[in-house]
Design a protein around this motif. Sequence first.
Motif, mmCIF file in Angstrom:
data_model
loop_
_atom_site.group_PDB
_atom_site.id
_atom_site.type_symbol
_atom_site.label_atom_id
_atom_site.label_comp_id
_atom_site.label_asym_id
_atom_site.label_seq_id
_atom_site.Cartn_x
_atom_site.Cartn_y
_atom_site.Cartn_z
ATOM 1 N N ARG A 93 38.957 47.636 41.960
ATOM 2 C CA ARG A 93 38.410 46.381 41.449
ATOM 3 C C ARG A 93 39.433 45.652 40.576
ATOM 4 N N THR A 94 40.153 46.387 39.731
ATOM 5 C CA THR A 94 41.175 45.774 38.893
ATOM 6 C C THR A 94 42.295 45.184 39.748
ATOM 7 N N ALA A 95 42.736 45.944 40.767
ATOM 8 C CA ALA A 95 43.800 45.459 41.643
ATOM 9 C C ALA A 95 43.330 44.248 42.442
ATOM 10 N N ALA A 96 42.089 44.266 42.915
ATOM 11 C CA ALA A 96 41.552 43.131 43.673
ATOM 12 C C ALA A 96 41.467 41.889 42.792
ATOM 13 N N SER A 97 41.093 42.082 41.514
ATOM 14 C CA SER A 97 41.037 40.955 40.580
ATOM 15 C C SER A 97 42.428 40.359 40.366
ATOM 16 N N ALA A 98 43.411 41.252 40.243
ATOM 17 C CA ALA A 98 44.782 40.773 40.073
ATOM 18 C C ALA A 98 45.258 40.022 41.314
ATOM 19 N N ALA A 99 44.889 40.515 42.487
ATOM 20 C CA ALA A 99 45.273 39.841 43.731
ATOM 21 C C ALA A 99 44.632 38.458 43.813
ATOM 22 N N ASP A 100 43.368 38.355 43.414
ATOM 23 C CA ASP A 100 42.669 37.073 43.453
ATOM 24 C C ASP A 100 43.291 36.056 42.495
ATOM 25 N N ASN A 101 43.886 36.553 41.414
ATOM 26 C CA ASN A 101 44.477 35.667 40.417
ATOM 27 C C ASN A 101 45.974 35.439 40.639
ATOM 28 N N GLY A 102 46.466 35.859 41.793
ATOM 29 C CA GLY A 102 47.860 35.590 42.143
ATOM 30 C C GLY A 102 48.870 36.440 41.424
ATOM 31 N N LEU A 103 48.450 37.587 40.864
ATOM 32 C CA LEU A 103 49.365 38.435 40.103
ATOM 33 C C LEU A 103 50.046 39.488 40.966
ATOM 34 N N ILE A 104 49.659 39.565 42.239
ATOM 35 C CA ILE A 104 50.270 40.533 43.152
ATOM 36 C C ILE A 104 50.950 39.764 44.282
#
Length: 456
Positions: free
Chosen positions: A74-85
């Motif tokens: 969930r944390t990684a998916a949130s980061a992906a959604d916010n353009g951090l990955i």
Amino acid sequence: MFVILKQRAKSREYRSERSSAGRVEPSVHEWKGMASLSYPPMPPILSLVVIFILVYLIDTSNACGMQLCYDRWRTAASAADNGLIKPPNGEIPACVAHRTHLVCLIAEEQNCRTNLQYQMTKRGIIHKMKNDKCYAVGDVFNASAVMDKGIIIRPNNLICTFRSKYDKTPIKYQHCGLFGDPHLRTFKDEFQTCKVEGAWSLVQNKYIMIMVTNNPVKDHGAATATSKLTVVIKKNEDCASHDFVTYRARTNYLPGTFENGRSDVGPDKSVAIQVMEPGKHVEIYLRFIDTTIRVRQIGRYFTFAIKMPQEIVEQSLGDDTQQLCVQGCPEQEQINYKKYLAEKRKIMDLNQGDIAMTSERASELCRQSQVVDFYFDSCVFDLMTTGDENFTIAAHQLLEDLTELSPDIVKTQENRTYLNYEEIHPSSGCRLKSNFIPWTCALAVLLCFLFDQRNS
């Protein structure tokens, strides 16, 4: 068990009386307390071994910690959604989130190897990675490394993030799911099979309203399934929109946006819809009430799963509207699927009854789809009433969704993959708890052991 113990005691008294009269005492192997039943007492060491095995299986089932891996995803998916990955090899950001989840699960394999839900979750992630063309080896998400650079990714630092009124305790969530003919898991973890033809409310509170429409499955009698689903996010100028925001899905139309054409609304995308698989799977997340909604189209019909904080669910309790996720189906709309399965189980010829598939064939297909407990029974019920094998996929996906949304659900399951006719007998309306049967067996074996020791 107690009848057997009583009979054994009487048998010993009878042998004692015969022995005192000068007669030859019969061998213990000749005792028959029940018709065609003859066996020696269980050796004490075997009793202890059986108890140890049962307790070990229960402990290993409960020790499998999948929540940590889900939180990392969930944390990684949130980061992906916010353009951090930004993967360097051309992958989509979601691949990093999937791989992070998978690597974590593999690390837990020693504790989870015998857990059916663990195996289902792992296979589901591998399937997603294959569909998204992700590499098996590659980057995984490191939350601490990102935060060291001064980038804050924790959702609770964003505007319009849900905060529990119980600040010092973890948020408690409740789940509801609807699938198949249709079958319902309520927020109270009650399991029902219903008719509920037409439009019905699933959830309704001051933030959101969710409706489904169930239509008859063609040429299959009273069977119905969900052909339309509507999600309405109510007016919330601070964290959503100054007007209602509606998502509407119907047969052969599972859009990737709300009806206004947008995929997100509110500050910091506090309400967002994500297409997981075009035309087949979407996920709506409302951050300001920390609620996740999953909608899938399988064949011509939909499955629905929701994860919502308990304190938000409780706000719906005072509403007079019949909400399936809250109150369940009205009694007159419920189908006694246990009675149906018990009555139809012996029909082997489709020409002999009103079934579309035999119980034996349906059970085989449902085992292949890796569903358990209520989902297994529902799968068999749907195949016998409709013959549509898409319902096996629906049961599997709904169980997978609830497991991913809350891995702790696995602790309440027996992982049964057969029809328990004693449990589904028409006169039986109870549902046994997950650990009731193993602990009852262990207690019975222990009683046998103590009784033998006392009388040896």
